[in-house]
Every structure is written in structure tokens, then in C-alpha cells.
Design an enzyme around this catalytic site. Structure first.
Site, PDB file in Angstrom:
ATOM      1  CB  SER A  45      -0.915   0.007   1.217  1.00 15.83           C
ATOM      2  OG  SER A  45      -1.667  -1.179   1.268  1.00 15.83           O
TER       3      SER A  45
HETATM    4  N1  SAM Z   1      -0.789  -3.798   3.757  1.00 16.37           N
HETATM    5  C1  SAM Z   1      -0.084  -4.596   2.811  1.00 16.37           C
HETATM    6  C2  SAM Z   1       1.333  -4.137   2.662  1.00 16.37           C
HETATM    7  O1  SAM Z   1       1.742  -3.215   3.380  1.00 16.37           O
HETATM    8  O2  SAM Z   1       2.062  -4.721   1.860  1.00 16.37           O
HETATM    9  C3  SAM Z   1      -0.737  -4.566   1.465  1.00 16.37           C
HETATM   10  C4  SAM Z   1      -2.005  -5.311   1.419  1.00 16.37           C
HETATM   11  S1  SAM Z   1      -2.604  -5.521  -0.216  1.00 16.37           S
HETATM   12  C5  SAM Z   1      -3.202  -3.942  -0.619  1.00 16.37           C
HETATM   13  C6  SAM Z   1      -4.058  -6.475   0.188  1.00 16.37           C
HETATM   14  C7  SAM Z   1      -3.765  -7.898   0.547  1.00 16.37           C
HETATM   15  O3  SAM Z   1      -4.976  -8.516   0.975  1.00 16.37           O
HETATM   16  C8  SAM Z   1      -3.256  -8.739  -0.616  1.00 16.37           C
HETATM   17  O4  SAM Z   1      -2.034  -9.316  -0.287  1.00 16.37           O
HETATM   18  C9  SAM Z   1      -4.348  -9.796  -0.813  1.00 16.37           C
HETATM   19  O5  SAM Z   1      -3.868 -11.025  -1.238  1.00 16.37           O
HETATM   20  C10 SAM Z   1      -4.944  -9.871   0.592  1.00 16.37           C
HETATM   21  N2  SAM Z   1      -6.288 -10.436   0.669  1.00 16.37           N
HETATM   22  C11 SAM Z   1      -7.343 -10.244  -0.144  1.00 16.37           C
HETATM   23  N3  SAM Z   1      -8.400 -10.951   0.303  1.00 16.37           N
HETATM   24  C12 SAM Z   1      -7.995 -11.604   1.433  1.00 16.37           C
HETATM   25  C13 SAM Z   1      -8.617 -12.480   2.348  1.00 16.37           C
HETATM   26  N4  SAM Z   1      -9.883 -12.870   2.238  1.00 16.37           N
HETATM   27  N5  SAM Z   1      -7.904 -12.946   3.388  1.00 16.37           N
HETATM   28  C14 SAM Z   1      -6.600 -12.585   3.556  1.00 16.37           C
HETATM   29  N6  SAM Z   1      -5.953 -11.746   2.713  1.00 16.37           N
HETATM   30  C15 SAM Z   1      -6.651 -11.268   1.666  1.00 16.37           C
END
Ligand code: SAM
Length: 230
Positions: free
Chosen positions: A65
Site C-alpha cells: 500500500s
Molecule cells: N498492507 C499490505 C502491505 O503493506 O504490503 C498490502 C495489502 S494488499 C493492498 C491487500 C492484501 O490482501 C493482498 O495481499 C491480498 O492477497 C490480501 N487479501 C485479499 N483478500 C484476502 C482475504 N480474504 N484474506 C486474507 N488476505 C486477503
């Protein structure tokens, strides 16, 4: 280390000034950003951009992010250091590091095993206190360590809040922060729980990759190649 002729610490300070300019004033949050080398969480191919205020690709179609958004979301949680926190969407582990510096206990869930493993590796060198990593569907929460004082969802959820997350939130002022809305745009929304009473407050528009799971978007709603293979 020098990157583009400027050392990482200096680049981090300049990033902190940009984050401050976007309204983040909580010095504890800014300090956590200062102590966390973002370049360690960014793939080699994009490292030169690690201290720009941008989201960057991390593989599996996901992103680390935008740092100002990481800081804003952390500030909204108003962590004091005593909280039991659940993060949904580990991604690169960058937000995980920030949360761990500011809370008592942290559990983080990611649906892609490869990203969980990479995040675990990224975080190893930082000497942070223990973090519980879970691979799976975060929309179901993680009941073994509930109730949580704070739950942070770092992927965009459909307009209906996942019920398990509300159930696993502490009734003593527990805070759930999540992007709620369509697949393209969401409203950053904080839900606070007092007893059985739920109050919601929004903090502006944002754009996140989708939250995919039982109580989120269905894979074939957001991953078109699945639709074709049915
Ligand atoms: N905050 C993180 C960072 O600093 O790198 C970035 C997060 S990224 C925007 C969103 C993440 O949510 C992705 O890695 C995606 O695979 C995960 N995600 C989406 N749906 C999910 C779920 N149901 N359970 C766990 N993770 C999930």
C-alpha cells in the site's frame, strides 16, 4: 545504503514530511514509519521507488500500500500499545511491521501462501516481537485469539461488513477499519463496537485490491479468468 544518490534514512525523512503534509500528526505512527525500511518490503525490480508515496506491485497481482495510506489507517486506529490486533491482508508485511511496533499482540492473515512466506522473510530482519502469521481467508477472522481491540482490513470489501469480523471485535470499544464499497472505489470506514451497539465513521475515498473470500468478493466476481474457465 545509497539509492539514487540519497541514503535510505534521508529518503525516509522526506517521505515522512509528505505523510505529515497529508494530515498524519501522530508522532508514534511517524516514528514507526521512520524505523521501518520500506525498501526491504519492495521487490528488487521496484526498489528505487520504495520511498515514493506510491503503491507498488509485490506479485500475485497484489500491491504494497501507499505509505501515506498505511500511516493514515494506523493513525485512525489510535493504538496505545496495549491492543490485541488482527490484520487482514498481510501483503508484503510492511503495514504488519508498523502495527507490530504499536500494539501488544498481532495476528496477520493472507490468502496467498507465497506472499505470507515472503512477508515472514521480509519481517525477520527487523527484530520485532513475535507475530502470528495465518494463511487463509481473513473474511472469517481468526477466532482463536478473539476478541480483538482492533481489526484492520487492507483490501477493499463489498458494502456489507463481514459478520465474523464484527463478532470477533471487542465489545469494549473495539475498532474495525476497512475499505467498504465497490470493486473500484471504497470509503475508508471505521466501525466501533460498544456492547451490541455499532457506530460507523468514514474517512474519505480510497482504492484497494479486492478482499476475496467467503464474506468478501467471490473470486469469479473479481478474477475474470475464473469466469471463463467455468
Ligand atoms: N498492507 C499490505 C502491505 O503493506 O504490503 C498490502 C495489502 S494488499 C493492498 C491487500 C492484501 O490482501 C493482498 O495481499 C491480498 O492477497 C490480501 N487479501 C485479499 N483478500 C484476502 C482475504 N480474504 N484474506 C486474507 N488476505 C486477503
Amino acid at each position: 545504503m545509497l539509492r539514487n544518490g540519497v541514503d535510505d534514512a534521508a529518503q525516509r525523512e522526506s517521505l515522512i514530511e509528505q505523510i505529515r503534509a497529508k494530515g498524519v500528526r501522530d508522532e508514534r505512527v511517524l516514528d514507526a514509519i521512520r524505523q521501518t525500511p520500506r525498501h526491504l518490503f519492495v521487490p528488487e525490480s521496484h526498489r528505487q521507488y520504495a520511498y515514493l508515496d506510491h503503491a507498488l506491485p509485490i506479485g500475485e497481482g497484489q500491491t504494497i500500500s501507499q505509505p501515506s495510506l498505511v500511516a493514515q489507517m494506523t493513525q485512525i486506529l489510535e493504538l496505545t500499545g496495549n491492543e490485541n490486533v488482527l490484520e487482514i491482508g498481510t501483503g508484503s508485511g510492511y503495514q504488519t511491521a508498523i502495527l507490530r511496533r504499536l500494539s501488544m499482540r498481532l495476528t496477520t492473515i493472507e490468502r496467498f501462501p507465497r506472499l505470507t512466506l515472503q512477508a515472514y522473510r521480509n519481517l525477520q530482519s527487523l527484530n520485532l516481537p513475535p507475530i502470528t502469521f495465518v494463511m487463509g481467508d481473513g473474511t472469517c477472522g481468526f477466532p482463536p485469539y478473539a476478541p480483538y481491540d482492533c481489526i484492520l482490513v487492507t483490501a477493499g470489501a463489498p458494502p456489507k461488513i463481514p459478520q465474523p469480523l464484527l463478532d470477533q471485535l471487542s465489545p469494549n470499544g473495539g475498532k474495525l477499519l476497512l475499505p467498504l464499497g465497490s470493486r473500484e472505489y471504497q470509503l475508508l470506514t471505521r466501525v466501533t463496537k460498544h456492547g451490541t451497539r455499532i457506530r460507523a465513521k468514514t474517512f474519505g475515498e480510497c482504492m484497494f485490491v479486492p478482499l476475496i473470500g467467503k464474506y468478501g468478493w467471490q473470486p469469479d466476481e473479481v478474477e475474470p479468468w475464473r469466469r471463463q474457465s467455468r
